[in-house]
Design an enzyme around this catalytic site. Structure first.
Site, PDB file in Angstrom:
ATOM      1  N   MET A  62       0.837  -1.291   0.089  1.00 52.09           N
ATOM      2  CA  MET A  62      -0.099   0.003  -0.029  1.00 52.09           C
ATOM      3  C   MET A  62       0.968   1.259  -0.010  1.00 52.09           C
ATOM      4  O   MET A  62       1.188   1.889   1.085  1.00 52.09           O
ATOM      5  CB  MET A  62      -0.880   0.118   1.076  1.00 52.09           C
ATOM      6  CG  MET A  62      -1.956   1.062   1.363  1.00 52.09           C
ATOM      7  SD  MET A  62      -3.155   0.988   2.616  1.00 52.09           S
ATOM      8  CE  MET A  62      -1.896   1.602   3.705  1.00 52.09           C
ATOM      9  N   PRO A  63       1.496   1.719  -1.201  1.00 53.84           N
ATOM     10  CA  PRO A  63       2.107   2.818  -1.129  1.00 53.84           C
ATOM     11  C   PRO A  63       1.377   4.006  -1.067  1.00 53.84           C
ATOM     12  O   PRO A  63       0.372   4.034  -1.585  1.00 53.84           O
ATOM     13  CB  PRO A  63       3.092   2.835  -2.729  1.00 53.84           C
ATOM     14  CG  PRO A  63       2.016   1.805  -3.320  1.00 53.84           C
ATOM     15  CD  PRO A  63       1.443   1.034  -2.412  1.00 53.84           C
ATOM     16  N   HIS A  64       2.161   5.149  -0.350  1.00 49.38           N
ATOM     17  CA  HIS A  64       1.367   6.396  -0.205  1.00 49.38           C
ATOM     18  C   HIS A  64       2.394   7.516   0.080  1.00 49.38           C
ATOM     19  O   HIS A  64       3.553   7.238   0.159  1.00 49.38           O
ATOM     20  CB  HIS A  64       0.289   6.386   1.010  1.00 49.38           C
ATOM     21  CG  HIS A  64       0.960   5.448   2.200  1.00 49.38           C
ATOM     22  ND1 HIS A  64       1.060   4.198   2.381  1.00 49.38           N
ATOM     23  CD2 HIS A  64       1.470   6.188   3.261  1.00 49.38           C
ATOM     24  CE1 HIS A  64       1.796   4.230   3.559  1.00 49.38           C
ATOM     25  NE2 HIS A  64       1.983   5.407   3.762  1.00 49.38           N
ATOM     26  N   ALA A  65       2.173   8.624   0.095  1.00 53.64           N
ATOM     27  CA  ALA A  65       2.924   9.708   0.465  1.00 53.64           C
ATOM     28  C   ALA A  65       2.306  10.719   1.165  1.00 53.64           C
ATOM     29  O   ALA A  65       0.908  10.511   1.583  1.00 53.64           O
ATOM     30  CB  ALA A  65       3.532  10.302  -0.998  1.00 53.64           C
ATOM     31  N   LEU A 101      -2.599   4.750  -2.196  1.00 51.97           N
ATOM     32  CA  LEU A 101      -3.475   5.505  -1.508  1.00 51.97           C
ATOM     33  C   LEU A 101      -3.154   6.977  -1.418  1.00 51.97           C
ATOM     34  O   LEU A 101      -2.049   7.435  -1.441  1.00 51.97           O
ATOM     35  CB  LEU A 101      -3.147   4.970  -0.100  1.00 51.97           C
ATOM     36  CG  LEU A 101      -4.001   5.300   1.149  1.00 51.97           C
ATOM     37  CD1 LEU A 101      -5.507   4.908   0.911  1.00 51.97           C
ATOM     38  CD2 LEU A 101      -3.701   4.817   2.356  1.00 51.97           C
TER      39      LEU A 101
END
Length: 143
Positions: A62-65, A101
């Site tokens: 679940m990559p996000h920044a 995300l």
């Protein structure tokens, strides 16, 4: 909130590195106008800097920044990889599903996470996500 809608899902995606998989999932959001292109690169940089913490469950990343990196609307895309990729998370590799995300504030972040956790907490639903070949196969899972 845009949550795993048809325009932000892709199946049997070919990618060979975690960065490539993150970019494919992120670009679905950017191409739909939910996040800026720089947000996609911020997700990649976050993975490169912080490692495989984004691999949240077996075979699921679940990559996000950060919201200030360019989120316009709360959103979650999903890609299913044709060939699973090692992200460097020994207990959870290789990754088969990538959920990118984007949340514009902490309240939205929690709302998106709750929806995702409800989905991923259902073992049968996760199996369907792993084996689906099109959005039609998962439409009823995304409530």
């Amino acid at each position: 909130m845009k949550f795993i809608e048809e325009n932000i899902t892709a199946f049997n995606v070919q990618a060979t590195t975690p960065e490539e998989a993150i970019r494919v999932a992120g670009n679905l959001l950017a191409d739909s106008g939910y996040v800026e292109k720089q947000y996609v690169e911020a997700m990649v940089e976050s993975f490169q800097t912080n490692g495989p913490y984004i691999v949240i469950a077996p075979h699921i990343a679940m990559p996000h920044a950060r919201p200030e990196d360019g989120v316009h609307e709360a959103c979650t895309s999903m890609i299913q990889l044709e060939t699973p990729i090692t992200f460097g998370s020994t207990p959870n590799d290789p990754v088969k599903l990538v959920f990118a995300l984007g949340a514009s504030d902490s309240e939205e972040h929690l709302e998106v996470l709750k929806k995702l956790m409800n989905l991923l907490g259902d073992k049968e639903a996760v199996e369907q996500l792993f084996s689906a070949s099109s959005y039609e196969n998962i439409r009823e899972l995304i409530v």
